[in-house]
Design a protein around this motif. Structure first.
Motif, PDB file in Angstrom:
ATOM      1  N   UNK A 209       1.111  -1.902   0.727  1.00  8.63           N
ATOM      2  CA  UNK A 209       0.141   0.012   0.391  1.00  8.63           C
ATOM      3  C   UNK A 209       1.125   0.976   0.238  1.00  8.63           C
ATOM      4  N   UNK A 210       0.780   2.130  -1.200  1.00  8.04           N
ATOM      5  CA  UNK A 210       1.792   3.310  -1.452  1.00  8.04           C
ATOM      6  C   UNK A 210       1.670   4.326  -0.352  1.00  8.04           C
ATOM      7  N   UNK A 211       0.099   4.376   0.656  1.00 10.64           N
ATOM      8  CA  UNK A 211       0.161   5.644   0.879  1.00 10.64           C
ATOM      9  C   UNK A 211      -0.101   5.229   2.438  1.00 10.64           C
ATOM     10  N   UNK A 212       0.214   6.241   3.494  1.00 15.35           N
ATOM     11  CA  UNK A 212      -0.028   5.873   5.164  1.00 15.35           C
ATOM     12  C   UNK A 212      -0.372   7.258   5.379  1.00 15.35           C
ATOM     13  N   UNK A 213      -0.655   8.084   4.542  1.00 16.92           N
ATOM     14  CA  UNK A 213      -1.889   9.538   5.494  1.00 16.92           C
ATOM     15  C   UNK A 213      -2.586   9.401   3.855  1.00 16.92           C
ATOM     16  N   UNK A 214      -4.316   9.739   4.300  1.00 18.23           N
ATOM     17  CA  UNK A 214      -5.455  10.380   3.521  1.00 18.23           C
ATOM     18  C   UNK A 214      -4.814  11.346   2.804  1.00 18.23           C
ATOM     19  N   UNK A 215      -4.651  11.112   1.418  1.00 16.61           N
ATOM     20  CA  UNK A 215      -4.781  11.757   0.104  1.00 16.61           C
ATOM     21  C   UNK A 215      -6.188  12.069  -0.591  1.00 16.61           C
ATOM     22  N   UNK A 216      -6.078  13.347  -1.282  1.00 15.53           N
ATOM     23  CA  UNK A 216      -6.862  13.735  -2.043  1.00 15.53           C
ATOM     24  C   UNK A 216      -5.942  14.038  -3.487  1.00 15.53           C
TER      25      UNK A 216
END
Length: 276
Positions: A209-216
């Motif tokens: 999974x590439x993201x560890x924080x919410x991203x928009x």
């Protein structure tokens, strides 16, 4: 004046403070160094606050009020800045969100705001109040804004919305069984819309999974892209494609590894069956 950075006071409370500070300084014909001398700081410090590069402290606000004879005006602005219900950077993001042609969302732990039911959103806000993270007034401010943002998705033509939810989003109980059941139903209804794609990133992705924080990620009508990410204290809006492009690439990789929309809906419906 050469290279004078102009701030939009509507962008954030920090920008509003900086714009007001500059306006009063200009009215009096003071240089940044002259104001700094009156306030007991450097002209460089004044410049950083005026351009939004450095948020003002309460001590800075007290000095500014004393220098300009403005009572407690700057102190009240700092108080509002420190107690606002919205993260710094978020108001500017919302202005771009409501005009975006495409939105790509990734969320951890909770359902993204744009997909929340009012009851789910209220439960999240209530939890934040109980923890002391926000006040009751701040919670009340958040809910109407969320409703406005959700309504913007129904404009004509509607934006295309891709949403990838970490599996924790649908498994974390929020607000009780009834609230959670309605929220899962809303996700299934969202997936049925012609302009949406809903996927779950399963736990099995692990380190992939590439993201560890919410991203928009937003694509605007002119096809330019903006990335927005949040920490607990601050939201960061990024327009430089040197930084946005790698996030777009990572998002596409995430979509390729996540469950298909059909498999996602099947997982949600199975989970829904276990909800009274």
């Amino acid at each position: 004046m050469v290279n004078r950075k102009e701030l939009d006071p509507g962008t954030s409370p920090v920008a509003a403070f900086g714009q007001r500070l500059r306006h009063l300084r200009d009215e009096r014909g003071w240089t940044q160094e002259e104001l700094g001398a009156r306030m007991g700081c450097t002209g460089t410090h004044i410049s950083a606050v005026e351009t939004g590069r450095r948020p003002p402290t309460q001590r800075f606000a007290i000095s500014a009020d004393r220098a300009f004879g403005t009572g407690d005006m700057f102190q009240r602005m700092v108080h509002a800045l420190q107690n606002t219900a919205l993260l710094e950077g978020f108001p500017e993001y919302v202005r771009q969100e409501i005009r975006a042609a495409e939105l790509r969302l990734f969320e951890l732990g909770i359902i993204p705001g744009l997909l929340q039911t009012p009851e789910y959103a209220a439960a999240i806000a209530t939890g934040a109040v109980r923890r002391g993270a926000i006040t009751e007034q701040q919670a009340e401010e958040r809910l109407p804004l969320l409703a406005e943002r959700q309504a913007s998705l129904e404009r004509t033509p509607p934006p295309f919305v891709y949403a990838v939810l970490d599996e924790s989003c649908i498994r974390r109980p929020v607000g009780g069984a009834g609230v959670m059941a309605a929220q899962l139903d809303k996700l299934v209804a969202f997936a049925e819309l012609p302009n949406t794609v809903l996927q779950v990133a399963p736990y099995e992705l692990g380190e992939r999974r590439p993201f560890d924080l919410p991203v928009t990620l937003l694509m605007l009508p002119d096809r330019s892209h903006i990335a927005y990410a949040e920490s607990a204290q601050q939201g960061q809006l990024e327009r430089d494609m040197r930084f946005v492009q790698p996030m777009l690439t990572a998002y596409h990789q995430l979509q390729a590894e996540a469950l298909s929309q059909a498999a996602t809906v099947a997982m949600i419906e199975q989970l829904r069956k276990g909800t009274p």
